[in-house]
Design a protein around this motif. Structure first.
Motif, PDB file in Angstrom:
ATOM      1  N   LEU A  39       0.364  -1.357   0.111  1.00 39.19           N
ATOM      2  CA  LEU A  39       0.240  -0.325   0.171  1.00 39.19           C
ATOM      3  C   LEU A  39       1.255   1.264   0.676  1.00 39.19           C
ATOM      4  CD1 LEU A  39      -2.298   1.174   0.182  1.00 39.19           C
ATOM      5  CD2 LEU A  39      -2.971   0.614   2.639  1.00 39.19           C
ATOM      6  N   LEU A  40       1.944   1.472   1.108  1.00 40.31           N
ATOM      7  CA  LEU A  40       2.411   2.800   0.514  1.00 40.31           C
ATOM      8  C   LEU A  40       3.428   2.511  -0.158  1.00 40.31           C
ATOM      9  CD1 LEU A  40       3.548   5.148   2.479  1.00 40.31           C
ATOM     10  CD2 LEU A  40       5.656   3.604   3.339  1.00 40.31           C
ATOM     11  N   ASP A  41       4.021   1.979  -0.922  1.00 42.30           N
ATOM     12  CA  ASP A  41       5.066   1.163  -2.261  1.00 42.30           C
ATOM     13  C   ASP A  41       3.796   2.006  -3.468  1.00 42.30           C
ATOM     14  OD1 ASP A  41       7.154   1.308  -4.087  1.00 42.30           O
ATOM     15  OD2 ASP A  41       5.669  -0.518  -5.066  1.00 42.30           O
ATOM     16  N   ALA A  42       3.043   1.726  -3.553  1.00 40.62           N
ATOM     17  CA  ALA A  42       1.267   2.088  -4.249  1.00 40.62           C
ATOM     18  C   ALA A  42       1.216   4.041  -4.090  1.00 40.62           C
ATOM     19  CB  ALA A  42       0.128   1.645  -3.871  1.00 40.62           C
ATOM     20  N   VAL A  43       1.417   4.514  -2.648  1.00 40.62           N
ATOM     21  CA  VAL A  43       1.708   5.314  -2.137  1.00 40.62           C
ATOM     22  C   VAL A  43       2.673   6.395  -2.604  1.00 40.62           C
ATOM     23  CG1 VAL A  43       1.489   7.616  -1.021  1.00 40.62           C
ATOM     24  CG2 VAL A  43      -0.069   5.356  -0.661  1.00 40.62           C
ATOM     25  N   ILE A  44       3.957   5.513  -2.643  1.00 45.66           N
ATOM     26  CA  ILE A  44       5.165   6.644  -2.869  1.00 45.66           C
ATOM     27  C   ILE A  44       5.452   6.339  -4.637  1.00 45.66           C
ATOM     28  CG2 ILE A  44       7.466   5.688  -3.168  1.00 45.66           C
ATOM     29  CD1 ILE A  44       7.484   4.584  -0.575  1.00 45.66           C
ATOM     30  N   LYS A  45       4.564   6.155  -5.034  1.00 44.39           N
ATOM     31  CA  LYS A  45       4.695   6.238  -6.579  1.00 44.39           C
ATOM     32  C   LYS A  45       3.060   6.474  -7.420  1.00 44.39           C
ATOM     33  CE  LYS A  45       6.690   1.506  -7.689  1.00 44.39           C
ATOM     34  NZ  LYS A  45       5.925  -0.364  -8.237  1.00 44.39           N
ATOM     35  N   ARG A  46       2.945   7.301  -5.920  1.00 43.73           N
ATOM     36  CA  ARG A  46       2.190   8.274  -6.816  1.00 43.73           C
ATOM     37  C   ARG A  46       0.697   7.179  -6.773  1.00 43.73           C
ATOM     38  NH1 ARG A  46       4.325  10.982  -3.032  1.00 43.73           N
ATOM     39  NH2 ARG A  46       4.537  12.836  -3.346  1.00 43.73           N
ATOM     40  N   ASP A  47       0.136   6.094  -6.951  1.00 40.31           N
ATOM     41  CA  ASP A  47      -0.500   5.391  -8.184  1.00 40.31           C
ATOM     42  C   ASP A  47      -1.301   4.814  -7.809  1.00 40.31           C
ATOM     43  OD1 ASP A  47      -1.907   3.601  -9.668  1.00 40.31           O
ATOM     44  OD2 ASP A  47       0.017   2.031  -9.829  1.00 40.31           O
ATOM     45  N   SER A  48      -2.653   6.028  -7.707  1.00 40.28           N
ATOM     46  CA  SER A  48      -3.994   6.295  -6.930  1.00 40.28           C
ATOM     47  C   SER A  48      -4.761   4.629  -6.930  1.00 40.28           C
ATOM     48  CB  SER A  48      -4.865   7.696  -6.889  1.00 40.28           C
ATOM     49  OG  SER A  48      -3.980   8.566  -6.819  1.00 40.28           O
ATOM     50  N   ALA A  49      -4.477   4.543  -8.225  1.00 40.33           N
ATOM     51  CA  ALA A  49      -5.445   3.350  -8.404  1.00 40.33           C
ATOM     52  C   ALA A  49      -4.752   1.785  -7.351  1.00 40.33           C
ATOM     53  CB  ALA A  49      -5.579   3.111 -10.006  1.00 40.33           C
ATOM     54  N   ALA A  50      -3.424   1.557  -7.967  1.00 37.97           N
ATOM     55  CA  ALA A  50      -3.434   0.885  -6.559  1.00 37.97           C
ATOM     56  C   ALA A  50      -3.694   0.705  -5.532  1.00 37.97           C
ATOM     57  CB  ALA A  50      -1.780   0.466  -7.163  1.00 37.97           C
ATOM     58  N   ALA A  51      -3.312   2.042  -4.883  1.00 31.36           N
ATOM     59  CA  ALA A  51      -3.844   2.396  -3.419  1.00 31.36           C
ATOM     60  C   ALA A  51      -4.884   1.884  -3.270  1.00 31.36           C
ATOM     61  CB  ALA A  51      -3.264   4.130  -3.085  1.00 31.36           C
ATOM     62  N   LEU A  52      -6.219   2.474  -3.950  1.00 31.73           N
ATOM     63  CA  LEU A  52      -7.280   2.196  -3.448  1.00 31.73           C
ATOM     64  C   LEU A  52      -7.853   0.894  -3.828  1.00 31.73           C
ATOM     65  CD1 LEU A  52      -9.156   5.923  -5.543  1.00 31.73           C
ATOM     66  CD2 LEU A  52      -9.046   4.916  -2.663  1.00 31.73           C
ATOM     67  N   GLY A  53      -7.184  -0.202  -4.693  1.00 31.15           N
ATOM     68  CA  GLY A  53      -7.715  -1.639  -5.446  1.00 31.15           C
ATOM     69  C   GLY A  53      -6.991  -2.643  -3.450  1.00 31.15           C
ATOM     70  N   ILE A  54      -5.921  -1.817  -3.305  1.00 26.87           N
ATOM     71  CA  ILE A  54      -5.169  -2.494  -2.209  1.00 26.87           C
ATOM     72  C   ILE A  54      -6.123  -2.428  -0.860  1.00 26.87           C
ATOM     73  CG2 ILE A  54      -2.594  -3.062  -0.840  1.00 26.87           C
ATOM     74  CD1 ILE A  54      -1.353  -2.063  -2.970  1.00 26.87           C
ATOM     75  N   PHE A  55      -5.977  -1.317  -0.614  1.00 22.18           N
ATOM     76  CA  PHE A  55      -7.239  -0.868   0.119  1.00 22.18           C
ATOM     77  C   PHE A  55      -9.003  -1.504  -0.089  1.00 22.18           C
ATOM     78  CE2 PHE A  55     -10.917   1.296   1.976  1.00 22.18           C
ATOM     79  CZ  PHE A  55     -10.138   1.086   3.487  1.00 22.18           C
ATOM     80  N   ALA A  56      -9.226  -2.158  -1.207  1.00 22.64           N
ATOM     81  CA  ALA A  56     -10.284  -2.543  -1.694  1.00 22.64           C
ATOM     82  C   ALA A  56     -10.127  -4.226  -0.877  1.00 22.64           C
ATOM     83  CB  ALA A  56     -11.046  -2.196  -3.399  1.00 22.64           C
ATOM     84  N   GLY A  57      -9.196  -5.000  -1.439  1.00 22.10           N
ATOM     85  CA  GLY A  57      -8.680  -6.003  -1.148  1.00 22.10           C
ATOM     86  C   GLY A  57      -9.053  -6.001   0.128  1.00 22.10           C
ATOM     87  N   LEU A  58      -7.683  -5.109   1.182  1.00 18.36           N
ATOM     88  CA  LEU A  58      -7.782  -5.312   2.344  1.00 18.36           C
ATOM     89  C   LEU A  58      -9.566  -4.848   3.439  1.00 18.36           C
ATOM     90  CD1 LEU A  58      -5.287  -3.476   3.248  1.00 18.36           C
ATOM     91  CD2 LEU A  58      -5.349  -5.593   3.660  1.00 18.36           C
TER      92      LEU A  58
END
Length: 187
Positions: free
Chosen positions: A36-55
């Protein structure tokens, strides 16, 4: 009583391992929070939201997810500001190599901004009618820092790191983003 209840939940499983404990406690686990933090670092909102959705689908508590994210950033910050004595202050949830990696990708200002944004998100959860939405908005703020001195300091920190790395494409993007933050988007 809570500990006994958790033990009872775990004992019903064929094997008591990390996954069983994480499921019983509702915790996300270090690898997923690191992703999740890796997605934030990459500024990848879609990936961050996808990881959170899985959680979220796995029943993880949004406050716990944000809290774990804050712990990861805190530990990386502690290790970066106090590389020798700071190890004794770490939570123990993440290995030092991972923390050093996070610290190398996020400057101190960016870590401070991230921790502040997460804490505001956790505080907002108390009064929120939708914990999921509040957590998602917090993640979007982390992926797209804008407004305020702390966000600007985080963006400048990112720019300085990009310039130090010598990546011309990232340098241009970072410079443009900084310019837009300072004077507004000219388009």
């Amino acid at each position: 009583r809570d500990a006994l209840s958790l033990l009872d939940q775990c004992s019903g499983r064929e094997r008591i391992d990390e996954a069983a404990v994480l499921e019983a406690t509702g915790a996300a686990g270090g690898e997923r929070i690191s992703s999740l933090l890796d997605a934030v670092i990459k500024r990848d909102s879609a990936a961050a939201l996808g990881i959170f959705a899985g959680l979220w689908q796995d029943g993880k508590d949004p406050a716990g997810v944000l809290g774990d994210l804050s712990v990861l950033m805190r530990d990386a910050l502690i290790l970066s500001v106090a590389p020798r004595g700071g190890a004794a202050l770490l939570s123990g949830a993440y290995d030092e190599e991972s923390l050093r990696h996070v610290g190398s990708l996020m400057g101190r200002e960016e870590l401070l901004y991230g921790m502040s944004a997460v804490q505001e998100g956790v505080n907002a959860l108390r009064d929120s009618p939708s914990a999921r939405t509040t957590a998602e908005l917090t993640l979007l703020r982390l992926c797209n820092p804008s407004g305020g001195e702390d966000a600007l300091a985080a963006r400048i920190s990112r720019l300085e790191a990009a310039l130090a790395g010598g990546d011309p494409v990232r340098d241009y993007e970072a410079l443009r983003n900084c310019r837009d933050a300072l004077v507004g988007d000219p388009s």
